[in-house]
Design a protein around this motif. Structure first.
Motif, PDB file in Angstrom:
ATOM      1  N   VAL A 526       0.871  -1.249  -0.278  1.00  0.00           N
ATOM      2  CA  VAL A 526       0.043  -0.166   0.264  1.00  0.00           C
ATOM      3  C   VAL A 526       0.508   1.261   0.086  1.00  0.00           C
ATOM      4  N   GLU A 527       1.951   1.220   0.919  1.00  0.00           N
ATOM      5  CA  GLU A 527       2.435   2.494   1.042  1.00  0.00           C
ATOM      6  C   GLU A 527       3.977   2.583  -0.669  1.00  0.00           C
ATOM      7  N   HIS A 528       4.282   1.864  -1.083  1.00  0.00           N
ATOM      8  CA  HIS A 528       5.285   1.885  -2.237  1.00  0.00           C
ATOM      9  C   HIS A 528       3.926   1.919  -3.320  1.00  0.00           C
ATOM     10  N   HIS A 529       3.089   1.050  -3.547  1.00  0.00           N
ATOM     11  CA  HIS A 529       2.728   0.613  -4.960  1.00  0.00           C
ATOM     12  C   HIS A 529       0.490   1.425  -4.848  1.00  0.00           C
ATOM     13  N   ALA A 530       0.339   1.195  -4.255  1.00  0.00           N
ATOM     14  CA  ALA A 530      -1.424   1.787  -4.417  1.00  0.00           C
ATOM     15  C   ALA A 530      -1.423   3.151  -4.032  1.00  0.00           C
ATOM     16  N   ALA A 531      -0.617   3.818  -3.949  1.00  0.00           N
ATOM     17  CA  ALA A 531      -0.926   5.832  -3.823  1.00  0.00           C
ATOM     18  C   ALA A 531      -2.113   5.359  -3.435  1.00  0.00           C
ATOM     19  N   ALA A 532      -1.990   4.782  -1.848  1.00  0.00           N
ATOM     20  CA  ALA A 532      -3.454   5.206  -1.066  1.00  0.00           C
ATOM     21  C   ALA A 532      -3.596   5.838  -0.634  1.00  0.00           C
ATOM     22  N   ARG A 533      -5.452   6.844   0.740  1.00  0.00           N
ATOM     23  CA  ARG A 533      -5.379   7.297   1.410  1.00  0.00           C
ATOM     24  C   ARG A 533      -5.803   6.863   2.924  1.00  0.00           C
ATOM     25  N   HIS A 534      -6.324   5.141   2.518  1.00  0.00           N
ATOM     26  CA  HIS A 534      -6.248   5.332   3.834  1.00  0.00           C
ATOM     27  C   HIS A 534      -7.160   3.094   3.789  1.00  0.00           C
ATOM     28  N   ALA A 535      -6.844   2.609   4.710  1.00  0.00           N
ATOM     29  CA  ALA A 535      -6.290   1.153   4.494  1.00  0.00           C
ATOM     30  C   ALA A 535      -6.636   0.716   5.835  1.00  0.00           C
ATOM     31  N   CYS A 536      -7.524  -0.133   5.472  1.00  0.00           N
ATOM     32  CA  CYS A 536      -8.327  -0.940   6.417  1.00  0.00           C
ATOM     33  C   CYS A 536      -7.928  -2.716   7.452  1.00  0.00           C
ATOM     34  N   VAL A 537      -7.428  -2.897   8.244  1.00  0.00           N
ATOM     35  CA  VAL A 537      -7.340  -4.715   8.720  1.00  0.00           C
ATOM     36  C   VAL A 537      -7.914  -4.793   9.603  1.00  0.00           C
ATOM     37  N   ARG A 538      -8.782  -6.006   9.457  1.00  0.00           N
ATOM     38  CA  ARG A 538      -9.818  -6.769  10.085  1.00  0.00           C
ATOM     39  C   ARG A 538      -9.290  -8.486  10.066  1.00  0.00           C
ATOM     40  N   LEU A 539      -9.458  -8.053  11.178  1.00  0.00           N
ATOM     41  CA  LEU A 539      -9.386 -10.051  11.686  1.00  0.00           C
ATOM     42  C   LEU A 539     -11.013 -10.489  12.394  1.00  0.00           C
ATOM     43  N   GLU A 540     -10.820 -11.171  11.552  1.00  0.00           N
ATOM     44  CA  GLU A 540     -12.896 -11.911  11.663  1.00  0.00           C
ATOM     45  C   GLU A 540     -12.536 -13.420  12.002  1.00  0.00           C
ATOM     46  N   ARG A 541     -13.539 -13.889  13.048  1.00  0.00           N
ATOM     47  CA  ARG A 541     -14.067 -15.256  12.926  1.00  0.00           C
ATOM     48  C   ARG A 541     -14.955 -15.673  12.365  1.00  0.00           C
ATOM     49  N   LEU A 542     -14.324 -17.087  11.456  1.00  0.00           N
ATOM     50  CA  LEU A 542     -15.370 -17.699  10.739  1.00  0.00           C
ATOM     51  C   LEU A 542     -16.043 -18.530  10.928  1.00  0.00           C
ATOM     52  N   GLY A 543     -15.440 -19.176  11.830  1.00  0.00           N
ATOM     53  CA  GLY A 543     -16.555 -20.578  12.719  1.00  0.00           C
ATOM     54  C   GLY A 543     -15.633 -20.471  14.057  1.00  0.00           C
ATOM     55  N   ALA A 544     -15.656 -22.018  14.379  1.00  0.00           N
ATOM     56  CA  ALA A 544     -15.483 -22.434  15.499  1.00  0.00           C
ATOM     57  C   ALA A 544     -13.367 -22.613  15.511  1.00  0.00           C
ATOM     58  N   SER A 545     -13.317 -22.650  14.342  1.00  0.00           N
ATOM     59  CA  SER A 545     -11.335 -23.029  14.439  1.00  0.00           C
ATOM     60  C   SER A 545     -10.869 -21.877  13.018  1.00  0.00           C
ATOM     61  N   VAL A 549      -7.763 -13.060   7.747  1.00  0.00           N
ATOM     62  CA  VAL A 549      -7.239 -11.462   7.964  1.00  0.00           C
ATOM     63  C   VAL A 549      -7.481 -11.009   6.650  1.00  0.00           C
ATOM     64  N   SER A 550      -7.739  -9.672   6.337  1.00  0.00           N
ATOM     65  CA  SER A 550      -8.602  -8.903   5.337  1.00  0.00           C
ATOM     66  C   SER A 550      -7.537  -7.683   5.521  1.00  0.00           C
ATOM     67  N   VAL A 551      -7.232  -7.411   4.397  1.00  0.00           N
ATOM     68  CA  VAL A 551      -6.386  -5.659   3.986  1.00  0.00           C
ATOM     69  C   VAL A 551      -6.286  -4.716   3.257  1.00  0.00           C
ATOM     70  N   ASP A 552      -7.665  -3.680   3.205  1.00  0.00           N
ATOM     71  CA  ASP A 552      -8.199  -3.340   2.408  1.00  0.00           C
ATOM     72  C   ASP A 552      -7.462  -1.350   2.021  1.00  0.00           C
ATOM     73  N   ASP A 553      -8.214  -1.191   0.399  1.00  0.00           N
ATOM     74  CA  ASP A 553      -7.016   0.502   0.992  1.00  0.00           C
ATOM     75  C   ASP A 553      -7.557   0.437  -0.324  1.00  0.00           C
ATOM     76  N   ASP A 554      -7.752   1.902  -0.829  1.00  0.00           N
ATOM     77  CA  ASP A 554      -8.582   2.821  -1.722  1.00  0.00           C
ATOM     78  C   ASP A 554      -7.057   3.032  -2.704  1.00  0.00           C
ATOM     79  N   GLY A 555      -6.483   1.980  -3.012  1.00  0.00           N
ATOM     80  CA  GLY A 555      -5.188   2.967  -3.835  1.00  0.00           C
ATOM     81  C   GLY A 555      -6.150   3.025  -5.649  1.00  0.00           C
ATOM     82  N   VAL A 556      -4.810   2.635  -6.348  1.00  0.00           N
ATOM     83  CA  VAL A 556      -5.087   2.568  -7.476  1.00  0.00           C
ATOM     84  C   VAL A 556      -5.157   0.816  -8.222  1.00  0.00           C
ATOM     85  N   GLY A 557      -5.486   0.353  -7.332  1.00  0.00           N
ATOM     86  CA  GLY A 557      -5.500  -1.481  -7.375  1.00  0.00           C
ATOM     87  C   GLY A 557      -4.000  -2.107  -8.466  1.00  0.00           C
ATOM     88  N   LEU A 558      -4.654  -2.936  -8.449  1.00  0.00           N
ATOM     89  CA  LEU A 558      -3.351  -3.785  -9.132  1.00  0.00           C
ATOM     90  C   LEU A 558      -3.297  -3.598 -10.961  1.00  0.00           C
TER      91      LEU A 558
END
Length: 627
Positions: A526-545, A549-558
């Motif tokens: 995100v720092e070197h390639h995305a040219a983003a202003r905001h990023a979000c790191v989320r940790l979720e529990r989908l089931g018992a185990s 983990v997801s990282v979203d940004d609002d940059g230029v994309g792939l």
């Protein structure tokens, strides 16, 4: 035959009742008798008066012998008949044996046979009149005698009644006095004595006793009451003894629990050093009264042990331990524990494995109870658990060191080793070009690639240094990600939010390192390639185990064809995902930006045999990497 007190009181009350009844009956009989006698006395007195009246009428008849005088005499004679035949006097005839009865019969006979016939004849001469007065005088005399007899009889009845009443009253007073004496001396005093003892016992004084003089029922009651008080005192003393025993036992148990708690507290906080062990032995000395105790550790396959701590007042144990005389301790440990004289041997063991011995000596074997022996055995188990925990801690440290070396080797192999291999290839190309005498324009692209490869290797080296400095301090993966986000935000100005929604699921150290490094790599992109202003790191529990983990940004994309170091970064993230037995996806977001998603099964959520198998698998992997 002995008459008891209750019977005497009942007999006294019965006597009083009989005397009172006798007095009443005597009074009733006298009243009935005296009523008839009084009427008879009145009638007898009226006969005298009537005789005197007849005498007057006779005198008038002599003076004036006319019809009125004759009629008056006839009426007077009839009245005399009525009075002599009166009911009160006729009852006297029912008892002809009595004096009054005889006198009445004589009077009535004299009247009916002599006096009345004479008086009914007309007076013819002075001699006849004198004779009639003489008969009337005799009749008056008989009437006086009858009246006197009746009066004497009435007076005698009154005397008898007075005697009966007086005797009954005297006897009643005597019986009442006897009853008062019995109540005062045999009942009241006994009741007051029992009452005083009852109050004393109620106040807690069990030494009080009731008076037991005499042989009455109250004396027996007092003896029984005193016996009951004595039994109550014995029961109270027995209960107090039992309370003291229970209190002493509870105090001992409380001291024992405090000792075990303090021992567990000291042994649960590493390191278990000599000062802690000696403090435990000193507490054991004050609790059990030992005179000598030694904590002796014996390594596996060692012929002799070494003293970790000792409590010696007589020098015996320390001397033997200094000589290395361990044979007796080991021999006694073969039988777990053996009491002999004033010595007991306690093994220091955990889960069937022995780590040493705890020889203890006391002054008097009889004072070493079974509870003390059990306490010493528990102490040996606590010491064995502490030694086992120390060994496990050392094993964990060794495994952690091996795992850290394996991680370092894998990181070097996956990043810097590849970069160096790439640089080696570029150097070989440059060397080949130089040997051929290639022109500069052919060498410069290779040099540029070599320079770019060196920059990428330098960047990877810095990332590896950051990875190796990463500390997993027990505060959780969420806190580590927040620190990484703060570093990224401070370095490039991109606002990074962290949302931890694991709901109590905690990752182990290896999982935390891989997750944090994947997120750091994603934030670096995100720092070197995305040219983003905001990023979000989320940790979720989908089931018992299952963890995501997801990282979203609002940059230029792939880019359509990612190249260079960015390609190496994604490869490293995929390698780390495979190490977690998970999968990673890198995809564009709509309308702009990139999403990096990691999903894996957290081993901290596994239980039982699965967790043990995972641990064994990691150990084998570490050993293979080290080799």
């Amino acid at each position: 035959m002995k008459i008891n007190l209750i019977s005497r009181l009942a007999l006294s009350i019965g006597m009083v009742a009989m005397l009172a009844l006798t007095s009443v009956l005597a009074l009733s009989v006298f009243a009935d008798t005296s009523a008839g006698r009084a009427a008879a006395i009145n009638t007898a007195g009226s006969i005298r008066m009537q005789s005197a009246r007849i005498a007057l009428i006779l005198a008038d008849q002599i003076a004036q012998p006319d019809a009125p005088a004759v009629n008056a005499l006839t009426d007077a004679l009839n009245e005399m008949d009525r009075r002599i035949e009166g009911e009160s006097l006729l009852r006297l005839a029912d008892d002809p044996s009595s004096a009054a009865g005889r006198q009445y019969i004589s009077l009535r006979t004299q009247w009916q046979s002599v006096v009345r016939p004479e008086l009914s004849r007309p007076v013819g001469s002075v001699q006849q009149a004198a004779h009639q007065r003489a008969l009337l005088s005799g009749l008056i005399t008989q009437a006086d005698q009858l009246t006197s007899t009746l009066e004497h009889s009435l007076e005698g009845g009154i005397g008898v009644l007075t005697l009966v009443q007086g005797t009954a009253l005297f006897l009643i007073i005597g019986v009442l006095l006897v009853m008062l004496f019995l109540v005062q001396h045999q009942i009241r005093q006994a009741v007051l004595s029992l009452l005083s003892v009852t109050r004393a016992v109620g106040a807690g004084d069990f030494s009080a006793r009731a008076q037991t003089g005499g042989q009455s029922e109250f004396a027996e009651l007092a003896n029984g009451f005193n016996s009951m008080v004595g039994e109550l005192k014995a029961m109270r003393d027995q209960l107090e003894d039992r309370v003291r025993e229970k209190t002493a036992a509870l105090e001992h148990q409380n001291r024992t629990l405090n000792f075990l708690y303090e021992t567990s507290r000291l042994l649960s906080t590493p390191p278990v050093d000599r000062s802690k062990l000696r403090k435990i032995l000193q507490s054991l000395e004050s609790l059990v009264g030992v005179r000598s105790a030694v904590v002796c550790a014996r390594p596996d396959r060692s012929e002799r042990g070494f003293v970790l701590a000792s409590l010696d007042q007589v020098g015996h144990e320390s001397d033997r331990c200094e000589r290395g005389d361990c044979h007796d301790c080991h021999a006694e440990l073969d039988t777990f524990d053996r009491l002999g004289g004033t010595r007991i041997m306690i093994p220091i063991q955990d889960a069937g494995r022995r780590y040493g011995a705890l020889p203890v000596e006391v002054d008097d074997q009889s004072k070493l109870t079974s509870a003390h022996v059990d306490l010493l055995k528990v102490l040996g188990q606590h010491l064995g658990s502490a030694f086992a925990a120390g060994e496990r801690q050392q094993e964990h440290a060794r495994l952690a060191m091996l795992e850290e070396r394996s991680v370092i080797a894998r990181e070097l192999h996956d990043s810097l080793a590849q970069a160096l291999s790439y640089l080696k290839i570029q150097v070989s190309r440059i060397d080949a070009l130089l040997n051929k005498g290639a022109p500069t324009y052919e060498v410069q692209p290779v040099v540029a690639e070599l320079r770019e490869g060196l920059s990428a290797a330098y960047r990877q080296l810095r990332e590896l240094l950051s990875t190796f400095r990463l500390a997993v301090d027990g505060r959780g993966v969420g806190d580590a990600l927040r620190r990484a986000a703060a570093e990224t935000q401070a370095r490039c100005g991109v606002r990074v939010d962290v949302k931890d929604e694991l709901s109590g699921v905690e990752l182990n150290a290896t999982e935390q390192i891989h997750v944090v490094q994947i997120v750091r790599e994603a934030l670096a992109n995100v720092e070197h390639h995305a040219a983003a202003r905001h990023a979000c790191v989320r940790l979720e529990r989908l089931g018992a185990s299952r963890i995501r983990v997801s990282v979203d940004d609002d940059g230029v994309g792939l880019d359509a064809q990612p190249v260079g170091g960015h390609h190496f970064g994604m490869s490293i993230m995929r390698d780390r995902a495979r190490s977690l037995s998970g999968e990673i996806r890198i995809e564009s977001r709509h309308p702009q930006g990139v999403r990096v998603t990691l999903e894996f099964n957290g081993s901290s959520s596994l239980t039982g045999a699965t967790a043990e198998a995972a641990t064994s698998s990691r150990r084998e992997e570490i050993s293979a990497d080290v080799q």
